[in-house]
Every structure is written in C-alpha cells, then in structure tokens.
Scaffold this motif. Structure first.
Motif, mmCIF file in Angstrom:
data_model
loop_
_atom_site.group_PDB
_atom_site.id
_atom_site.type_symbol
_atom_site.label_atom_id
_atom_site.label_comp_id
_atom_site.label_asym_id
_atom_site.label_seq_id
_atom_site.Cartn_x
_atom_site.Cartn_y
_atom_site.Cartn_z
ATOM 1 N N SER A 285 1.936 1.895 -3.428
ATOM 2 C CA SER A 285 0.887 2.056 -4.730
ATOM 3 C C SER A 285 1.255 3.438 -4.186
ATOM 4 N N ASN A 286 0.768 3.799 -2.961
ATOM 5 C CA ASN A 286 1.089 5.183 -2.292
ATOM 6 C C ASN A 286 2.002 6.886 -3.331
ATOM 7 N N VAL B 264 0.818 -1.630 0.309
ATOM 8 C CA VAL B 264 -0.022 -0.019 0.537
ATOM 9 C C VAL B 264 0.346 1.065 0.053
#
Length: 146
Positions: free
Chosen positions: A92-93, A89
C-alpha cells in the motif's frame, strides 16, 4: 518521530487493535519499547526502557521462555499473519508513493517545479509523518461528520 518511537507505538497499536491495553509509553524523561505477545488473548509483554535496555540475550531468553508456553502452530500462524499484514502495508505504501511520483512527474511535464504539486506534497507528508501533515488533520477536524 524516530524509528525507536515508531516501533514502540506500533507495538502498542497492535495490542490495542486486538482489544488489549497498549503498553507503549512516552514520557519527557524516558521511553520504552514493548515486546508484546502477538497471540490474541495473551497479555504478556515486556517493557524495555531505552535508558537502561536489557542485553539482547536477556530479551531473547524472555521471549523464548514466554513463547514456549504457547502451541508452536499458534505462534507460527500469528507470525505468518503479521508477515502478511506487513507485506500488505508495504505494498500500500509503495502504491501511494507511485501516486506521489506520478504527480511530481506531471507537474514537471507542465513546466512546474516537480515538488509544487499540492496533492503530492500532502500525500508525501502523510507517508513520512512530517509535521506538515498536521495541517491536513486540522482541516479534517473542521469538517462536520456526515
């Protein structure tokens, strides 16, 4: 949304994604954070109210007592999975913020204000969870399903 609320909602979503009832809650008067067992099939949780939080030592004792009931290998595997998911995550951020930075840079190179790019504005508002993102959700609600 503040960090405490985000953590509580994250815990609830995590349980819900595993087919278990989310235990985070919101209210006009009180909030609480759910400490939930990360193992699939385990419904153990402890709701810690923000207006009367338990002492850290008490919370640690509760978690230790519960975790001791599970096989250590299962707990470690679950924590490793959570760590890997968090890393994915975060990566991805970071990639999404790269797009925002690129769009802002391109706007500046065109002689525009760096924050004038509509795509960068929409993406950054989604990433930070600002109220402006609600406009995107409202538009999505108007789009018929294909």
């Amino acid at each position: 949304m503040n960090a405490i609320t985000e953590a509580a909602e994250h815990a609830g979503r995590w349980k819900a994604e595993r087919g278990q009832a989310p235990h985070y809650a919101t209210g006009h008067v009180q909030w609480w954070t759910c400490l939930a067992c990360p193992l699939d099939g385990c419904d153990w949780h402890h709701d810690d109210r923000h207006d009367a939080p338990a002492a850290p030592a008490v919370l640690e004792a509760l978690v230790r007592e519960h975790v001791a009931r599970h096989d250590l290998a299962d707990v470690l595997a679950s924590l490793a999975t959570a760590r890997d998911a968090t890393a994915a995550v975060n990566a991805s951020n970071d990639r999404a913020w790269d797009v925002v930075r690129l769009r802002r840079q391109q706007a500046a190179e065109r002689g525009e204000h760096a924050y004038s790019d509509e795509v960068a504005q929409q993406l950054s508002s989604a990433l930070v969870g600002s109220e402006e993102h609600q406009a995107v959700r409202d538009q999505l609600g108007d789009v018929p399903n294909s």
